[in-house]
Scaffold this active site. Structure first.
Site, PDB file in Angstrom:
ATOM      1  N   GLU A   1     -15.088  10.424  54.428  1.00 49.67           N
ATOM      2  CA  GLU A   1     -14.975   9.219  55.254  1.00 49.67           C
ATOM      3  C   GLU A   1     -13.953   9.435  56.375  1.00 49.67           C
ATOM      4  OE1 GLU A   1     -16.043   5.309  52.766  1.00 49.67           O
ATOM      5  OE2 GLU A   1     -14.435   6.467  51.827  1.00 49.67           O
TER       6      GLU A   1
ATOM      7  N   GLU B   1     -19.199   8.440  45.041  1.00 53.02           N
ATOM      8  CA  GLU B   1     -18.589   7.256  44.419  1.00 53.02           C
ATOM      9  C   GLU B   1     -19.501   6.548  43.433  1.00 53.02           C
ATOM     10  OE1 GLU B   1     -16.400   7.755  48.358  1.00 53.02           O
ATOM     11  OE2 GLU B   1     -18.436   8.017  47.603  1.00 53.02           O
TER      12      GLU B   1
END
Length: 702
Positions: A112, A132
């Site tokens: 990210e 995730e």
């Protein structure tokens, strides 16, 4: 020659100006996790680069990997400022170009951060991904919004929903990175940074990109697939919603919704369960009492005794991982049959796209068959996988003792038998260990590493490390009948049988526990394994045929040659052509007759009672295992049951489930069953009573 200023030390990074380029290197070993110090260091480096008038900020990591994810020590805890979204926003909105150079693993929050950068590069071999979902959460710092802007909605859906990483080469092709690097990371990245500066590269902001309109059916198909998977987690459907939002809304709106969904997922019971298992599996790999100072033994050559279903699967595990394997069988016919099955299994993997043809062929060539046990004298590790009989295994180990070189590890793949007795057949009990693989061995992840009274610590450590190399999740357990998993399974199966006698049908029992989340019902499992396995196990324990209510029905079914799926008849009937399972009225009537035989008045039994009795039976036996020291930790038991017995990951394992509903609640329900059934099994374990009375939230033994 490069013009470089002295390096400045930040909290978890260094900072230096080279040829007008600000270079910051993150250093937070072992995996450069995004701790609060790393987050502060990144903001400090960005601020200083802007103040210094740098032409570009280059971010990379020292050590073996780029940022491989969040700092797991912060999981579930409030984070100090700056939080990761603050860092991501600052990087994307920087006044100077930011280039990120990656190597090793670029995962989760690390990716990210990279996607917020204006330019991305990676060494060949780098793995990039957003895993995730495997923890029941979703990317919470713009991952669901920036990834589709870079690679498209379809690719982003696949990556985030599956949580799988892609290679640097694939990332380049997809548009996730702009350049692959070769050679020295720092020098190669600096060379790319200079190119960007020379080309007057701009602050190309990912959040300002639009997502190409995907096919209309893309999101509907993804939701339908999730519905079919019966997922009880929030994250998968939220991920689909968020990626769809990325196609039609601004980055600001998408990130706001993403953060709300992330916080909701993080607080959910499903995510708490998956995070529990994340830690539990890593903790299980570190047996108590075996320190880092104990060196493992060297394992290069492996031998497997027995080319049947288990032996063949075990040989595949080692050969696939790169070990040279000698496979031993008594007869040439059995050996060739076993090698044929192995070759067929590899071909199936190729046909299904699980592995490449060349890789499968190379693995198969690592297996050498022999009928002469003397050919394994140079093996470093021998895994015996013969018939589950103490006489057979004792004979094999006496031969291994005479043949194998000093220091060779002698492992037995037994499901129930006493490792201490097997070890006593040798002059080297310190080298003997249990290696309980689960069928099919080349697919199932769990490995129970059974420590006998005399097994040497370095033998345990070696087998734990070997297990990791062959792709297994190892758990160290002690010696008892059935070890951890099968010992608990017996009590679980016993309750299923008693529920039948008391008023339930096979389909009701199985459907109730499947609806709760188990992969299969206990009676379907029994049919799949073969009812004769339990039948002979009871005989080995000295239990006479039909002598107990809980086994009188399956004993009679076996006597009638109804052995389960393999005979198309067991607790259920099976269609001869399709193999479709159906409830058999003949069996239902037989169960009723056995109720009469034992003087039991049948009654209506709720699905809730079925679930509670089955799961709390696991809990009781698990607590007894803890009390006896057969398992080191309650979390080890959860790892065993989730990875070997179809317990739903999103419930975290039987011990964690008991803690989730509350130990006092579990104790009350157990006492209800004690009063209801008058069965001594429901006597609450001391550990549970003490934990409940003290208001403890866990079953940990301190």
């Amino acid at each position: 020659m490069s013009a470089a200023n002295p390096s400045i030390s930040l909290e978890s990074a260094s900072y230096q100006i080279i040829d007008g380029i600000a270079v910051t290197a993150i250093n937070n070993p072992p995996i450069n996790a995004i701790s609060a110090a790393v987050r502060r260091s990144l903001l400090a480096a960005l601020k200083k680069a802007e103040e210094d008038g740098a032409s570009l900020l280059m971010i990379y990591c020292e050590g073996n990997t780029y940022i491989a994810g969040a700092d797991i020590s912060e999981f579930g805890k409030p984070q100090d400022f700056p939080q990761l979204p603050d860092v991501v926003a600052a990087i994307e909105n920087a006044t100077i170009p930011v280039m990120v150079a990656m190597h090793g693993n670029a995962l989760g929050g690390g990716l990210e951060i990279a996607m917020a950068g204006h330019y991305r590069s990676a060494l060949s071999g780098t793995k990039l991904g957003l895993p995730e979902v495997k923890l029941g959460i979703l990317p919470g710092s713009g991952g669901t919004q920036r990834l589709p802007r870079l690679v498209g909605a379809e690719k982003a859906l696949a990556m985030i929903l599956e949580g799988k990483s892609i290679s640097g080469e694939e990332a380049l092709q997809a548009g996730l990175i702009d350049r692959t690097l070769d050679g020295d990371l720092r020098e190669s990245a600096l060379s790319y940074a200079r190119e960007l500066v020379q080309a007057n590269a701009s602050t190309r902001r990912t959040g300002q990109l639009s997502v190409e309109n995907p096919a209309p059916e893309l999101f509907a198909a993804a939701r339908a697939k999730q519905e079919k998977s019966r997922s009880q987690l929030l994250a998968p459907n939220y991920i689909i919603d968020l990626i769809e939002a990325a196609t039609c809304s601004s980055i600001e709106l998408g990130q706001k919704l993403e953060r709300e969904r992330f916080v909701e997922c993080r607080a959910s019971s499903g995510s708490q369960s998956l995070r529990h298992l994340f830690f539990a599996e890593r903790t299980a790999a570190k047996p108590k009492g075996i320190g880092n100072d104990i060196p493992p033994r060297s394992i290069d050559r492996v031998a497997v005794i027995g080319a049947g279903t288990m032996g063949g699967g075990i040989a595949m595990c080692f050969a696939t991982a790169g070990y040279a394997v000698t496979l031993v069988e008594l007869s040439s016919d059995n050996l060739q049959r076993g090698l044929g099955v192995i070759q067929g299994n590899y071909q199936k993997a190729v046909d299904r796209g699980i592995t490449q043809k060349t890789i499968a062929e190379e693995a198969f060539r690592r297996i050498t068959g022999t009928t002469d046990i003397g050919n394994i004298s140079d093996a470093d590790l021998v895994v015996e996988a013969t018939f589950e009989s103490m006489d057979v295994k004792s004979d094999v180990f006496a031969k291994l003792d005479a043949i194998c070189k000093p220091g060779a590890i002698l492992a037995t793949n037994t499901s129930y038998l006493d490792i201490n007795e097997i070890a006593s057949m040798t002059s080297r009990p310190q080298d003997v260990v249990g290696a309980h693989f689960f069928s099919p061995a080349h697919i199932m992840k769990l490995l129970e590493v059974v420590r006998s009274d005399k097994t040497a610590p370095d033998v345990i450590k070696t087998l734990m490390q070997v297990a990791k190399r062959i792709g297994k999740i190892p758990v160290t357990v002690g010696v008892c009948y059935g070890f951890v998993g099968n010992r608990m399974l017996q009590k679980y199966a016993r309750q299923a049988q008693l529920l039948l006698i008391e008023g339930a049908t096979p389909a009701q029992v199985d459907n109730a526990i499947k609806s709760w989340g188990m992969a299969m019902g206990p009676l379907s499992v029994a049919d799949l394994a073969g009812l004769d396995i339990g039948y002979f196990s009871r005989r080995n324990q000295g239990i006479e045929v039909g002598s107990q209510p809980e086994c009188s029905v399956p004993d009679e079914l076996v006597d009638e040659k109804r052995l389960g799926r393999k005979t198309l008849a067991g607790f259920y009937g099976y269609d001869a052509v399709s193999g479709t399972q159906f409830e058999d009225d003949y069996v239902v009537e037989k169960i009723k007759s056995h109720s009469n035989r034992w003087g039991i008045t049948r009654r209506a039994i709720s699905d809730e009672e079925i679930v509670d009795r089955l799961i709390l039976a696991l809990v009781i036996e698990g607590i007894k295992i803890l009390e006896e020291g057969v398992a080191d930790r309650s979390s080890d038991i959860d790892v065993v049951y989730v990875n070997g017995y179809g317990f739903p990951r999103w419930r975290g394992g039987p011990m964690f489930y008991a803690e989730t509903i509350g130990l006092e609640t579990a104790l009350q329900r157990i006492r209800q069953f004690q009063q209801q059934t008058l069965d001594d099994f429901w006597e609450p374990p001391t550990l549970l009573i003490k934990a409940a009375e003290q208001g403890s939230a866990t079953l940990a033994i301190r």
